[in-house]
Design a protein around this motif. Structure first.
Motif, short mmCIF file in Angstrom:
data_model
loop_
_atom_site.label_atom_id
_atom_site.label_comp_id
_atom_site.label_asym_id
_atom_site.label_seq_id
_atom_site.Cartn_x
_atom_site.Cartn_y
_atom_site.Cartn_z
N GLU A 38 -37.40 -34.80 -26.88
CA GLU A 38 -37.11 -34.59 -25.42
C GLU A 38 -36.57 -33.34 -25.16
N PRO A 39 -37.19 -32.38 -25.12
CA PRO A 39 -36.45 -30.91 -24.88
C PRO A 39 -35.44 -31.05 -23.52
N LEU A 40 -34.24 -30.15 -23.82
CA LEU A 40 -33.32 -30.17 -22.71
C LEU A 40 -33.00 -28.73 -22.39
N LEU A 41 -33.02 -28.26 -21.28
CA LEU A 41 -32.65 -27.05 -20.97
C LEU A 41 -31.05 -27.16 -20.21
N PHE A 42 -30.15 -26.21 -20.87
CA PHE A 42 -28.91 -26.17 -20.04
C PHE A 42 -28.92 -24.63 -19.42
N HIS A 43 -28.38 -24.85 -18.05
CA HIS A 43 -28.54 -23.88 -17.01
C HIS A 43 -29.84 -23.70 -16.36
N CYS A 44 -29.80 -23.71 -15.23
CA CYS A 44 -31.11 -23.22 -14.62
C CYS A 44 -31.47 -21.68 -14.52
N GLY A 45 -30.36 -21.09 -14.00
CA GLY A 45 -30.44 -19.69 -13.93
C GLY A 45 -30.66 -19.75 -12.09
N GLN A 46 -30.45 -18.52 -11.69
CA GLN A 46 -30.67 -18.18 -10.16
C GLN A 46 -32.09 -18.25 -10.05
N ARG A 47 -32.42 -18.58 -8.70
CA ARG A 47 -33.91 -18.65 -8.31
C ARG A 47 -34.73 -17.33 -8.46
N ALA A 48 -33.88 -16.38 -8.42
CA ALA A 48 -34.64 -14.85 -8.50
C ALA A 48 -34.96 -14.61 -10.06
N LEU A 49 -34.11 -15.39 -11.02
CA LEU A 49 -34.52 -15.06 -12.47
C LEU A 49 -35.73 -16.21 -12.82
N PHE A 50 -36.13 -17.32 -12.16
CA PHE A 50 -36.88 -18.35 -12.59
C PHE A 50 -38.20 -17.65 -13.30
N PRO A 51 -38.84 -16.91 -12.65
CA PRO A 51 -40.18 -16.25 -13.26
C PRO A 51 -39.91 -15.92 -14.59
N ALA A 52 -38.82 -14.88 -14.90
CA ALA A 52 -38.60 -14.31 -16.00
C ALA A 52 -38.13 -15.35 -17.08
N VAL A 53 -37.17 -16.33 -16.48
CA VAL A 53 -36.61 -17.48 -17.61
C VAL A 53 -37.80 -18.42 -18.01
N SER A 54 -38.57 -18.89 -17.00
CA SER A 54 -39.53 -19.79 -17.28
C SER A 54 -40.70 -19.15 -18.23
N ALA A 55 -41.06 -17.93 -18.12
CA ALA A 55 -41.72 -17.24 -19.01
C ALA A 55 -41.36 -17.43 -20.44
N ALA A 56 -39.87 -16.98 -20.33
CA ALA A 56 -39.21 -16.97 -21.81
C ALA A 56 -39.43 -18.60 -22.38
N VAL A 57 -39.13 -19.58 -21.54
CA VAL A 57 -39.32 -21.05 -22.16
C VAL A 57 -40.63 -21.10 -22.84
N ALA A 58 -41.72 -20.60 -21.89
CA ALA A 58 -43.12 -20.53 -22.44
C ALA A 58 -43.50 -19.82 -23.63
N ARG A 59 -42.59 -19.06 -24.13
CA ARG A 59 -42.81 -18.48 -25.53
C ARG A 59 -42.43 -19.33 -26.49
N VAL A 60 -41.61 -20.46 -26.39
CA VAL A 60 -40.99 -21.38 -27.32
C VAL A 60 -41.94 -22.71 -27.14
N MET A 61 -42.04 -23.05 -25.97
CA MET A 61 -42.90 -24.17 -25.73
C MET A 61 -43.65 -24.36 -24.51
N ASP A 62 -44.40 -25.47 -24.22
CA ASP A 62 -45.12 -25.68 -22.84
C ASP A 62 -43.79 -26.12 -22.10
N VAL A 63 -43.61 -25.57 -20.98
CA VAL A 63 -42.62 -25.56 -19.89
C VAL A 63 -42.84 -27.13 -19.43
N ARG A 64 -44.04 -27.70 -19.27
CA ARG A 64 -44.08 -29.27 -18.92
C ARG A 64 -43.58 -30.14 -19.89
N ARG A 65 -43.23 -29.83 -21.14
CA ARG A 65 -42.58 -30.61 -22.10
C ARG A 65 -41.10 -30.81 -21.66
N LEU A 66 -40.43 -30.10 -21.04
CA LEU A 66 -39.00 -30.33 -20.68
C LEU A 66 -38.79 -31.93 -20.23
N ARG A 67 -37.77 -32.29 -20.80
CA ARG A 67 -37.46 -33.67 -20.30
C ARG A 67 -36.19 -33.72 -19.47
#
Ligand SMILES: [Fe+2]
Ligand SMILES: [Fe+2]
Length: 245
Positions: A38-67
């Motif tokens: 059940e993957p966990l993300l600690f800190h969301c980042g600012q809204r302006a960072l979301f495209p870059a940070v979510s793309a970074a998560v997607a390099r590790v795993m499918d973002v939809r797996r986040l629990r």
């Protein structure tokens, strides 16, 4: 804007975005992904960072797996992009301490939060995070931290903040740069409880300190946090002495 990905402990990833215009020498904004059943993300980042940070998560795993989505306290870099993460990860639940749920998430979150009591463990399947209430440390009433027990990784939020764009992980000194940043920004609410709160974290004897701004640290986390607690005790003593003079 680019978000870099580094594995700082087994299956714990640091997602780091360097913003050169923030602070005296630029500033990193780091989120941490705990890859588990059940993957966990600690800190969301600012809204302006979301495209870059979510793309970074997607390099590790499918973002939809986040629990699970967690953070230390209510502030833009900690939880600004919460709505975006919950939209991108339909199975994810935001989790926070009881105070944070009462003063913010129960009213503002798009889906109901899962409140964690002080000391409560969330079993992620292969990884276990324990919630520690740390009110006003580093700041904000709702503040708390997570300790991942299988790797002994403490997510320190703003504690041990330091500026610039240092390496993802170091075994070197982060205390002196952190003290310099505290003197520059004055971001910690220093009270009679601060030293004791940081010593409670030191007693966990973490082997990795996952720092929100600056390098993460590998080594004797107890020694680093004990030194930090002593620094805050001394700052308080100096402040109360000056106030009473
Ligand atoms: Fe903060
Ligand atoms: Fe922060």
């Amino acid at each position: 804007m680019e978000t870099r990905v580094d594995e700082i402990a087994e299956r714990i990833y640091r997602l780091s975005t360097f913003l050169p215009v923030v602070g005296p020498r630029g500033f990193t904004f780091n989120q941490f992904l705990v890859d588990a059943d059940e993957p966990l993300l600690f800190h969301c980042g600012q809204r302006a960072l979301f495209p870059a940070v979510s793309a970074a998560v997607a390099r590790v795993m499918d973002v939809r797996r986040l629990r699970w989505i967690a953070f230390s306290h209510i502030e833009a870099d900690e939880c600004g992009a919460l709505d975006e993460w919950l939209a991108a990860a339909p199975a994810a639940t935001v989790t926070h301490g009881a105070i944070g749920c009462a003063i913010w998430l129960n009213d503002q979150a798009p889906r109901p939060p899962r409140a964690l009591a002080d000391g409560e463990v969330l079993d992620l399947g292969g990884r276990r995070v324990r919630r520690l209430d740390t009110p006003h440390v580093p700041h904000c009433w709702d503040a708390g931290l997570l300790h991942e027990e299988t790797t002994a990784t403490l997510f320190t939020s703003d504690l041990l903040t330091h500026v610039g764009d240092p390496p993802a992980l170091t075994e070197g000194d982060i205390i002196e740069p952190a003290i310099a940043a505290e003197r520059h920004f004055g971001y910690t609410t220093i009270s009679p409880a601060t030293g004791a709160t940081v010593r409670r974290l030191a007693a966990l004897a973490p082997r990795t300190l996952a720092v929100m701004h600056g390098s993460s640290f590998s080594g004797d986390g107890k020694a680093v946090l004990t030194r930090l607690a002593s620094f805050y005790d001394e700052r308080l003593r100096q402040g109360t002495t000056a106030a009473g003079a």
